[in-house]
Write an enzyme that holds these catalytic residues in place. Structure first.
Site, PDB file in Angstrom:
ATOM      1  N   LYS A 196       0.855  -1.189   0.000  1.00  0.00           N
ATOM      2  CA  LYS A 196       0.000   0.000   0.000  1.00  0.00           C
ATOM      3  C   LYS A 196       0.886   1.234   0.000  1.00  0.00           C
ATOM      4  O   LYS A 196       1.655   1.460   0.938  1.00  0.00           O
ATOM      5  CB  LYS A 196      -0.906  -0.019   1.236  1.00  0.00           C
ATOM      6  N   LYS A 249      -2.219  -1.621  -3.882  1.00  0.00           N
ATOM      7  CA  LYS A 249      -3.049  -0.416  -3.830  1.00  0.00           C
ATOM      8  C   LYS A 249      -2.184   0.824  -3.892  1.00  0.00           C
ATOM      9  O   LYS A 249      -1.202   0.875  -3.157  1.00  0.00           O
ATOM     10  CB  LYS A 249      -3.814  -0.450  -2.504  1.00  0.00           C
TER      11      LYS A 249
HETATM   12  C1  PBG Z   1      -7.694   3.288   5.408  1.00  0.00           C
HETATM   13  C2  PBG Z   1      -7.927   3.198   3.956  1.00  0.00           C
HETATM   14  C3  PBG Z   1      -7.686   4.157   2.966  1.00  0.00           C
HETATM   15  C4  PBG Z   1      -8.198   3.656   1.779  1.00  0.00           C
HETATM   16  C5  PBG Z   1      -8.694   2.393   2.065  1.00  0.00           C
HETATM   17  N1  PBG Z   1      -8.491   2.123   3.413  1.00  0.00           N
HETATM   18  C6  PBG Z   1      -7.194   5.534   3.040  1.00  0.00           C
HETATM   19  C7  PBG Z   1      -5.836   5.858   3.451  1.00  0.00           C
HETATM   20  O1  PBG Z   1      -4.944   5.012   3.609  1.00  0.00           O
HETATM   21  O2  PBG Z   1      -5.654   7.039   3.668  1.00  0.00           O
HETATM   22  C8  PBG Z   1      -8.198   4.380   0.469  1.00  0.00           C
HETATM   23  C9  PBG Z   1      -9.180   3.896  -0.493  1.00  0.00           C
HETATM   24  C10 PBG Z   1      -9.440   4.773  -1.641  1.00  0.00           C
HETATM   25  O3  PBG Z   1      -8.808   5.825  -1.871  1.00  0.00           O
HETATM   26  O4  PBG Z   1     -10.351   4.418  -2.392  1.00  0.00           O
HETATM   27  N2  PBG Z   1      -6.448   3.017   5.863  1.00  0.00           N
END
Ligand code: PBG
Length: 325
Positions: A196, A249
């Protein structure tokens, strides 16, 4: 008129039926995981301004929403909670009657055929908006693991079919696996947000989930977009710790990473087609600059071609409608 030697690739492209015969990648409604945002309260269906077509809903709207998914042959959802109360440790994340736990219970009761994935993180629940607890200005890794584990266990108790930890603390898969096993949930898989990145493509989600960090950013725990080898190390440790699925992601700017993770590890791979990727296409198509249907299907197909088995996407319903036509 053929005195040079060349290959005739166009033979296989002449007609639609010929193209269908040699098509290598197929997108199916079963591949799509639909994200939902659940709100406390009643009678609210709140459009998210930066994500046209996406709503936050209270639980009384949930059943009709889930029925729509089943009718479209979408098989799974990922649940994000938007709680009323936030505190220093995000205690609503692991409360047995927290908004996500209630939503999961309701979906499993009303629409048991849907696979419910629980996003396991603290950022929507902490008053500072970080994904772990803050100690002396830092996000404390090991202490955060205990809260994230409690969250996973209460989500499993509520009936979650899959636990998807996204907070990027080191050791979260090991901690959650142990917590689930000890609580009697050895059969519940972990879908790890293994890779991520600290991405600007999450902007609209933070509107939808009210989860923006109130100070600093997430770069001390989410990954640097410049790094490829680090993605392999992250995926490797999650595999060792017992992950059952790997998520990469965001998706679009990271298709190279997806392919590499798919080639190296033998686990089902999930692409998270994030909020910013959604909003950009929505904005362009609302302006008439691109053909939404064609561009969405092209881009979801590209994620599968890059190795994704499943795709978490806000386009799930639209895409399913087009695929079912
Ligand atoms: C929470 C989380 C996030 C997303 C999914 N789970 C946001 C972040 O890390 O700030 C982002 C999903 C998206 O942008 O569609 N940790």
């Amino acid at each position: 008129m053929r005195d040079i030697d060349f290959k005739r690739h166009r033979r296989l492209r002449r007609t639609e039926s010929m193209r269908a015969l040699v098509r290598e990648t197929h997108l199916r409604t079963e591949d799509l995981i639909f994200p939902i945002f659940v709100l406390e309260g009643e009678g609210i269906k709140n459009p998210v301004a930066s994500m046209p077509g996406v709503h936050q809903v209270t639980l009384d709207y949930l059943n009709e929403e889930m029925k729509e998914l089943v009718d479209l042959n979408i098989r799974s959802v990922i649940v994000f909670g938007v709680p009323n109360e936030k505190d220093e440790v995000g205690s609503q994340a692991y409360h047995e009657d927290g908004i996500v736990q209630r939503a999961i219970r309701q979906i499993k009761e009303d629409t048991p055929s849907l696979t419910v994935v629980a996003d396991t993180c603290l950022c929507q629940y902490t008053d500072h908006g970080h994904c772990g607890v803050v100690r002396e200005g830092d996000i404390a890794n090991d202490e955060s693991l205990s809260y994230i584990t409690k969250t996973a266990v209460t989500q499993a108790q509520a009936g979650a079919d899959i636990i998807a930890p996204s907070n990027m603390m080191d050791g979260f898969v090991a901690a959650i696996r142990k917590g689930l096993d000890e609580a009697g949930f050895c059969h519940v898989p972990v879908m790890s947000y293994a890779v991520k990145y600290a991405s600007s493509f999450y902007g609209p989600f933070r509107d939808a989930a009210h989860s923006s960090p109130q100070f600093g950013d997430r770069r001390a725990y989410q990954m640097d977009p410049s790094n490829r080898l680090e993605a392999i190390r992250e995926a490797e440790s999650d595999v060792d710790e017992g992950a059952d699925f790997l998520i990469v992601k965001p998706a679009l700017a990271y298709l190279d990473i997806m392919r590499e993770v798919k080639d190296r590890f033998n686990l089902p791979l999930v692409a998270y087609n994030v909020s910013g990727e959604y909003s950009m296409i929505k904005a362009a198509s609302q302006n008439g600059w691109v053909n939404e249907q064609e561009i969405v299907l092209e881009k979801l197909t590209s994620m599968k071609r890059a190795g994704a088995d499943l795709i978490i996407t806000y386009f799930a319903k639209d895409a399913a409608r087009w695929l079912n036509q």
